[in-house]
Design an enzyme around this catalytic site. Structure first.
Site, PDB file in Angstrom:
ATOM      1  N   SER A   1     -44.301 -46.242  30.538  1.00  0.00           N
ATOM      2  CA  SER A   1     -45.225 -45.218  30.888  1.00  0.00           C
ATOM      3  C   SER A   1     -44.785 -44.000  30.124  1.00  0.00           C
ATOM      4  O   SER A   1     -43.692 -43.798  30.073  1.00  0.00           O
ATOM      5  CB  SER A   1     -45.253 -45.245  32.344  1.00  0.00           C
ATOM      6  OG  SER A   1     -46.093 -44.095  32.566  1.00  0.00           O
TER       7      SER A   1
ATOM      8  N   TYR B   1     -42.012 -44.621  40.885  1.00  0.00           N
ATOM      9  CA  TYR B   1     -42.556 -45.268  39.574  1.00  0.00           C
ATOM     10  C   TYR B   1     -41.882 -44.655  38.301  1.00  0.00           C
ATOM     11  O   TYR B   1     -41.277 -45.379  37.478  1.00  0.00           O
ATOM     12  CB  TYR B   1     -44.029 -44.942  39.743  1.00  0.00           C
ATOM     13  CG  TYR B   1     -44.764 -45.453  38.477  1.00  0.00           C
ATOM     14  CD1 TYR B   1     -45.050 -46.745  38.407  1.00  0.00           C
ATOM     15  CD2 TYR B   1     -45.295 -44.540  37.295  1.00  0.00           C
ATOM     16  CE1 TYR B   1     -45.640 -47.360  37.119  1.00  0.00           C
ATOM     17  CE2 TYR B   1     -45.827 -45.200  36.171  1.00  0.00           C
ATOM     18  CZ  TYR B   1     -46.220 -46.550  36.061  1.00  0.00           C
ATOM     19  OH  TYR B   1     -46.830 -47.333  35.138  1.00  0.00           O
TER      20      TYR B   1
END
Length: 226
Positions: free
Chosen positions: A136, A149
């Site tokens: 990501s 995350y």
């Protein structure tokens, strides 16, 4: 050519599986959601490609070992392994429970490690193959309420870069793809507007998995949308 895609039941993973199938791969579909896998396998098989639905929680070593055995038995040694399975828990650091922290790292980071480690011996023996991690843009920056995350995605990229160094000269390579905001269920509640579709990511992943030169070993490809 055989490809394995984790987190294939929805969103980016489902789009990647469809694109790799369209490109001629037989695809092993791994996810915790058996119903969505079965439906996708039927869809891909209807187009004439082999598609194997394999229920699997990538954070569980036994699940991954069983999935590997199933894939090898039914399809053979994969040429491509895409580590896409991921989750997000949104909370400030002070509000993040240890359980949520551990689950995020277990799925996103440990799941990548377990999947790679499972298929690595057979792929090394074949002397050809590629590992692709779907990380990501959060692997390059921080944002509020995404600490767990971001930590998992920074770790994922670091893991792949280290793996790539171990693979040099073996015929195998490892790379990452770092999408920005994608129109998926996971984006809901993030505070970010979608800038691309899962299909946009899937086409990029297919390039990295199938077309990119070996010289891109250890690379982390960032995509932000048109």
């Amino acid at each position: 050519m055989i490809a394995v895609v984790t987190g294939a039941g929805r969103g980016i993973g489902r789009a990647i599986a469809r694109e790799l199938s369209r490109r001629g791969c037989d695809v092993a579909l791994l996810s915790r959601s058996e119903a969505s896998l079965t439906a996708l396998a039927a869809e891909l098989s209807a187009d004439g490609k082999r598609a194997l639905a394999v229920p699997c929680d990538v954070s569980r070593e036994r699940d991954v070992a069983d999935a590997k055995a199933h894939v090898l038995s039914e399809l053979g040694v994969p040429r491509v392994v895409v580590c896409n399975a991921g989750i997000v828990h949104r909370a400030t650091v002070g509000e993040t429970s240890l359980e949520a922290w551990r689950e995020t790292l277990d799925v996103n980071l440990t799941g990548t490690f377990l999947t790679v480690r499972a298929f690595l011996p057979e792929m090394r023996a074949a002397k050809v193959g590629r590992f692709v991690a779907i990380a990501s843009i959060s692997a390059t920056l921080g944002s509020p309420r995404h600490a767990a995350y971001a930590a998992s995605k920074w770790g994922q990229v670091g893991f792949i870069k280290s793996l790539a160094e171990e693979l040099r000269g073996s015929g195998l390579t490892a790379m990452s793809v770092l999408p920005g905001s994608v129109d998926t269920d996971m984006l809901v509640g993030s505070g970010f507007e979608p800038a691309m579709t899962p299909d946009d990511v899937a086409r990029t992943v297919a390039f990295v998995a199938l077309d990119a030169p070996d010289a891109m070993n250890a690379s982390a490809t960032e995509i932000f949308g048109p």
